[in-house]
Design a protein around this motif. Sequence first.
Motif, short mmCIF file in Angstrom:
data_model
loop_
_atom_site.label_atom_id
_atom_site.label_comp_id
_atom_site.label_asym_id
_atom_site.label_seq_id
_atom_site.Cartn_x
_atom_site.Cartn_y
_atom_site.Cartn_z
N THR A 119 0.84 -1.19 0.00
CA THR A 119 0.00 0.00 0.00
C THR A 119 0.88 1.24 0.00
O THR A 119 0.62 2.20 -0.72
N GLY A 120 1.93 1.23 0.83
CA GLY A 120 2.92 2.28 0.86
C GLY A 120 4.26 1.77 0.37
O GLY A 120 4.37 0.62 -0.08
N ALA A 121 5.30 2.59 0.49
CA ALA A 121 6.64 2.17 0.06
C ALA A 121 7.69 2.83 0.93
O ALA A 121 7.59 4.02 1.26
N ILE A 122 8.71 2.05 1.28
CA ILE A 122 9.81 2.55 2.11
C ILE A 122 11.01 1.65 1.93
O ILE A 122 10.87 0.46 1.63
N GLY A 123 12.18 2.20 2.13
CA GLY A 123 13.41 1.43 2.17
C GLY A 123 14.13 1.69 3.48
O GLY A 123 13.99 2.77 4.06
N ALA A 124 14.87 0.71 3.97
CA ALA A 124 15.58 0.88 5.23
C ALA A 124 16.85 0.05 5.25
O ALA A 124 16.91 -1.03 4.65
N ARG A 125 17.85 0.57 5.93
CA ARG A 125 19.08 -0.16 6.21
C ARG A 125 18.99 -0.70 7.63
O ARG A 125 18.58 0.01 8.55
N GLY A 148 1.48 0.90 -4.02
CA GLY A 148 0.18 0.63 -4.60
C GLY A 148 -0.66 1.88 -4.72
O GLY A 148 -1.34 2.10 -5.74
N VAL A 149 -0.62 2.73 -3.70
CA VAL A 149 -1.37 3.99 -3.76
C VAL A 149 -0.81 4.89 -4.84
O VAL A 149 -1.55 5.52 -5.60
N THR A 216 -6.12 -0.23 -4.51
CA THR A 216 -6.89 -1.28 -5.18
C THR A 216 -6.79 -1.15 -6.70
O THR A 216 -7.13 -2.10 -7.42
N LEU A 217 -6.34 -0.01 -7.20
CA LEU A 217 -6.18 0.18 -8.64
C LEU A 217 -4.80 -0.27 -9.12
O LEU A 217 -4.57 -0.34 -10.33
N ALA A 218 -3.90 -0.60 -8.20
CA ALA A 218 -2.55 -1.03 -8.61
C ALA A 218 -2.59 -2.27 -9.49
O ALA A 218 -1.89 -2.33 -10.50
N PRO A 219 -3.38 -3.31 -9.14
CA PRO A 219 -3.42 -4.48 -10.03
C PRO A 219 -3.94 -4.16 -11.43
O PRO A 219 -3.58 -4.83 -12.40
N LEU A 280 3.47 -5.97 -3.87
CA LEU A 280 3.88 -5.60 -5.22
C LEU A 280 5.25 -6.16 -5.57
O LEU A 280 5.58 -6.29 -6.76
N LEU A 281 6.04 -6.52 -4.56
CA LEU A 281 7.38 -7.07 -4.81
C LEU A 281 7.48 -8.56 -4.52
O LEU A 281 8.45 -9.20 -4.92
#
Length: 339
Positions: A119-125, A148-149, A216-219, A280-281
């Motif tokens: 739904t969201g996206a983030i990266g982290a070490r 996704g949003v 919900t529109l991502a697919p 999504l990944l």
Amino acid sequence: MGALFVGVDGGGTSTRCVVVTESGEIAGRGRAGGANAISVPDPAANLRAALLGALEGLDRARVAGGVFGLAGAARAAESAERAWREAGLAGRPAVVADVLVAFTGATDQPDGAVLVAGTGAIGARVRDRRIVRRADGLGWLLGDEGSGVWLGRRAAAAALNAIDGRGAPTVLVARVAEAVLGAGAAGDDDGPALTQALVAAVYARVAESGPAWLGTLAPVVDAAAREGDEVARGIVAEAARRLCRTARVVTGEGPRERGTQAKGGPDQMGAGPLVLAGSLLTEPTELAHLVRAELGRRAVLVRARDNAAGAAALAVRAALPGDPRAAEAHRVLIGQEVA
């Protein structure tokens, strides 16, 4: 009877909870709606529902600790503690970033990185099972690039642009209209009436369900991209570029590190696994294919498994610091099949 430990993963669209023994065996599971305070009106209610589901039939007095993996530290902690109390549990749970439990739910290694796109996206070490650097995760309005949003917003915008002539023709007009308004909504009229109907429906859905609904529109856009629609392919390719940029930043290859050296020495992509998390990944999407093709050339990629189990593993490790049994429980937990 031995102690029990709780692990919770509260995402934007769903919350998962597991109750485990100190040996890593799953004793109970629960699931409820999303628990992201940015996009969900009452996250505590969903946290409580997931907790109660996982605790059904178990002696709550045996619960010796818990870890909640949630987005947004301060507000999330309040919701977690409220849910914990209302579930009849003693003490209080620890609250960590949801991105950390995604990492610990995929590997027992102490160091590495994680990239999340759901739904969201983030990266982290991650270093010594602690977040030492992060990028994005700024919410639907200011960031979450490639999420996704993010994809849903751009799919809706691309459809509207195509209708009024500002954008190229695309199957997203019919696909988005069907997803938002119902089958056959586009019909033969793709002019002002359709624009007004789409705009009104999208705003109404977001007002009713929160921004997470856009995911919900991502697919829809991903499927159109796989079928070869150029507009959809462009949206997904841009999402992949942004996600890969986020990954490079947290692994030391991105713009943030150019000309500088991170405290404690430079981080190189590949120093520990890069966990890919979020639907999504981890599912066979076109976006996952593009991201894996790019990042897999420089990193050991590991697919996320059960984030709630990762939270439970942290709870066991906190209760048994340095104890080999905690490490073994962690390995057992990440080897469990996800229900």
